[in-house]
Every structure is written in C-alpha cells, then in structure tokens.
Design an enzyme around this catalytic site. Structure first.
Site, short mmCIF file in Angstrom:
data_model
loop_
_atom_site.label_atom_id
_atom_site.label_comp_id
_atom_site.label_asym_id
_atom_site.label_seq_id
_atom_site.Cartn_x
_atom_site.Cartn_y
_atom_site.Cartn_z
N ASN A 209 0.84 -1.19 0.00
CA ASN A 209 0.00 0.00 0.00
C ASN A 209 0.89 1.24 0.00
O ASN A 209 2.11 1.14 0.02
CB ASN A 209 -0.95 -0.01 1.20
CG ASN A 209 -0.21 -0.17 2.51
OD1 ASN A 209 0.50 0.73 2.95
ND2 ASN A 209 -0.34 -1.33 3.13
N ARG A 210 0.27 2.40 0.03
CA ARG A 210 1.01 3.66 -0.13
C ARG A 210 1.34 4.35 1.19
O ARG A 210 1.75 5.50 1.20
CB ARG A 210 0.21 4.61 -1.02
CG ARG A 210 0.00 4.08 -2.42
CD ARG A 210 -0.57 5.13 -3.35
NE ARG A 210 -1.86 5.64 -2.90
CZ ARG A 210 -2.55 6.57 -3.54
NH1 ARG A 210 -2.07 7.11 -4.64
NH2 ARG A 210 -3.73 6.96 -3.09
#
Length: 411
Positions: A209-210
């Site tokens: 994920n970011r």
C-alpha cells in the site's frame, strides 16, 4: 550552527575526527571538547587543525572566560561521540569533574550522545539505567551499531558511522515542529506500529500500500515527548522519519510483512499500557511467493495470483489485551462506496474490531497516505464519536493521545 563536539576516551575516538571534518564541511562551527583519556587516542593538534579552534580538556584553562560554563551556554547543539560507559555514568549522575561534563551541565541546547563500548558494557544493567536516566532528562542517546569491536569481539556497541551520527544529530537540532510539554505519559510504556506491510509475490514484486509511516512516526514522537517509553514497529518507514526517533530514545523495530509486524507488536505489547496500530497492514498475501521473478511471456495470459487472508492483528489485540488495562487504538483508512460513506464503514469496523478507539480517515489521491496533514474521527468500541482532529500529523497524534490518556486514567 555552533556545535560542541565532546569526545570521550574510547578507541572509536578516531571516528570523531571524521565526524568533525564532516560537520565543518557542512558549514558548522565546531569546538572539540575531549576528555583527558580521549587525548590519549587522538591528539589535540589534530582536532585543532580540523576545527580551527583551541582544544582543551581542562577546567582551569582559559579561566578568565569561564569556559566550563560558556562553552555549553554558547552551543546550539552538543554531540558526544564516542560516549563511553564512563562518560554516560558521569553525565547521568551530574558529575562536573572535567571540561566536557561541566559543559554538559551548562548546555541548554539539544544534546546527542553516540555510545561506543564493548557489548557486555553496553548491555550491563548500570549502563542501561544511565541511558534511561539521560533519555528521561531529554538527552538523545543513539543506539549503537552492531559489528566488529576491538580485538576479535563483535556485537552491539560499535559507534555508528559519522554520517549517521551527523544526520541524526542535525535532525534533532532542527527539533519537532510542534513540541509538546504535557508529560501525562511519564512512566507509561506504549507501542506504535507505522508504515505499510509488504507481502512478496516474487523477489521483486509485492502486495502493499502507499502508507509512508508519517502518522505512526508522529504518534511515536508525540508519545515520547509526553514522557512515554516508546517502541515503534516500523514497516518500510524512511530513515528520515525514524532517525530522530531513535535519537530521542524510541526503540524502532523494522519489519516487512504482516506476520513479522504481528510478532513484533505482540512481543512489545506484553508490557505496554497502550498499543496504537497506525500501520497499514495488508489484508491479504499470496499463498506462496515464487523463488524467481515471474516473467512476462508474449502470447500467454498473465499468471493468476492466489491470495489468502492475513491475521487481523488489531482485532486480536483488542480481544486478548496482552496486559491488564491495556488501551488499544486502531486506524481505519476508508473510502466511500455504493454501500456507505467513510464514517459508516468506520463505525461498522469499530464495532467489529473492539478496540477502545478507532481513528477513521479518508484515503485517496492526496488524502491520508504520504501527506503532511491528516483528518480523523475518533470512534469508541460502539462506533460513537469521541473526538475529531485535523491539522498536521503531529497535531492529530496529540489529539489521539489525549483520548487514549483519558482512557488510561479512567481504567
């Protein structure tokens, strides 16, 4: 910047020369204050030539200028590298029996110490107690590196590289954007997770994920500033976020996968008054990662990747409470969809997870992940709104700790 570079008497004193050169090349004025023992490893002429300033270990030199007080008073930053076990002990007990320890007592600027000694000395209960005392007083004690020591010995106790010491010390000198003076977490032990876990597909690809880890790092910094003993379980968090935390006395445990994060958090949570799960934990992982990179083959369909669900670390912590009275705080990064809005999904998750508090925030392009600001709604275990917070991630972190401390106090 006016830097006072203290050097105590260990074999790693030669690295202080490299640190001095590095700081001078970056444009800082550096005054070296060695101990008498340090001068047996590196002579005063070396320090004087590189610093362009006089070098002395004696309180009675330059008495007319009261330099044993003036040096500390005039510094913007004090770095002690190496800091031997003896120097840590003398500083912790407030000794002022040479120019360096006298200057430390007079300094009102940030102080960073980089210990260096044999592993047995570093791990001794007396040294650990001295380090804890110094950290409680606001001294930033860097964890030593592991590696080759003098003789044939290896292990923790090696002086970090000069570049590492300089980076951490200058970050500490820059200071937090929003310092906290309330010490309502003094005597408490807390665990914070940060960043985003990564589940390997093959040696070069992963499911992730970011998350940058900024909110978790802000929570760790805020807790430390409020007096807590802090363990940060960091999943792929950049060094520029963790280095100042390590210098401030936060224990940083690096992890990669959800399984590693789960193990590290549960281990630390056994003795913790509060656990804040700010990390973005991957919900799924590949059933198996390939040993070799998956190749793209012309004319063939891409391979399917079978996923399996990861453990729900937050729900486990909320259900088990690894320490009596432990407060558990979670995060819910949400987006609205056809079944409901961000807050509706958050309320359902709060009731499902069972954590004392759940910080719900919207994520998306320029929202939540990787930004300097955040906006959260704090829900209790029933999904009811407890508080709202918006602003810098440090401001949001303090709002979350305000609510968590209220829960601790009530329990």
């Amino acid at each position: 910047m006016r830097i006072l570079l203290g050097v105590s008497g260990g074999i790693a004193a030669y690295k202080a020369v490299l640190l001095l050169r590095l700081l001078r090349e970056q444009g800082h004025a550096v005054r070296v204050v060695p101990t008498a023992a340090a001068l047996r490893f590196v002579g005063a002429p070396t320090f004087e030539a590189l610093s362009g300033e006089p070098v002395s270990a004696e309180v009675f030199d330059d008495v007319e200028n009261v330099q044993h007080v003036a040096l500390g008073q005039g510094a913007d930053l004090v770095i002690v590298a190496p800091a031997t076990a003896d120097l840590l002990a003398r500083a912790a007990t407030g000794r002022a029996d040479d120019l360096l320890t006298s200057s430390l007592l007079a300094a009102r600027c940030p102080v960073v110490m980089a210990p260096a000694m044999h592993t047995e000395m570093w791990e001794h209960a007396a040294t650990r107690a001295n380090v804890a005392t110094l950290r409680d007083r606001g001294v930033h004690v860097i964890e030593p590196a592991s590696g080759r020591l003098t003789g044939k010995d290896t292990g923790p106790g090696r002086l970090p590289d000069p570049e590492e010491i300089a980076r951490v010390a200058l970050a500490v000198a820059a200071g937090p954007a929003e310092p906290v003076t309330d010490q309502d977490l003094t005597g408490r032990s807390v665990v914070v997770s940060a960043g985003g876990t990564r589940e390997p597909i093959d040696p070069v690809r992963f499911v992730g994920n970011r998350s940058s880890g900024r909110q978790g790092a802000a929570l760790a910094a805020a807790a430390r500033a409020r007096g807590a003993r802090v363990t940060l379980v960091a999943a792929h968090v950049a060094a520029d976020l963790t280095d100042p935390l390590v210098a401030a006395g936060v224990e940083v445990v690096p992890v990669s996968t959800t399984a590693e994060l789960r193990t590290a958090v549960r281990r630390a949570a056994v003795g913790a008054d509060a656990v804040v799960m700010a990390a973005a934990v991957a919900d799924f992982r590949p059933v198996a990662a390939t040993e070799a990179k998956i190749k793209k083959v012309a004319g063939q369909a891409p391979p399917s990747i079978e996923l399996v669900e990861n453990p729900d670390v937050l729900a486990e912590l909320a259900a088990e409470r690894l320490r009596a009275g432990q407060v558990v705080v979670g995060f819910a990064a949400e987006t609205g969809d056809e079944t409901g809005g961000v807050l509706e999904h958050g309320r359902a998750k709060a009731r499902r997870k069972g954590a004392d508090l759940l910080a719900v925030n919207a994520v998306g392009e320029a929202l939540g992940f990787g930004t300097e600001v955040n906006e959260v709604t704090l829900l209790d275990e029933h999904g009811e709104t407890v508080a709202k917070a918006a602003g810098s991630k440090r401001q949001v972190a303090d709002a979350i700790w305000d609510a968590a401390v209220a829960r601790m106090t009530a329990s």
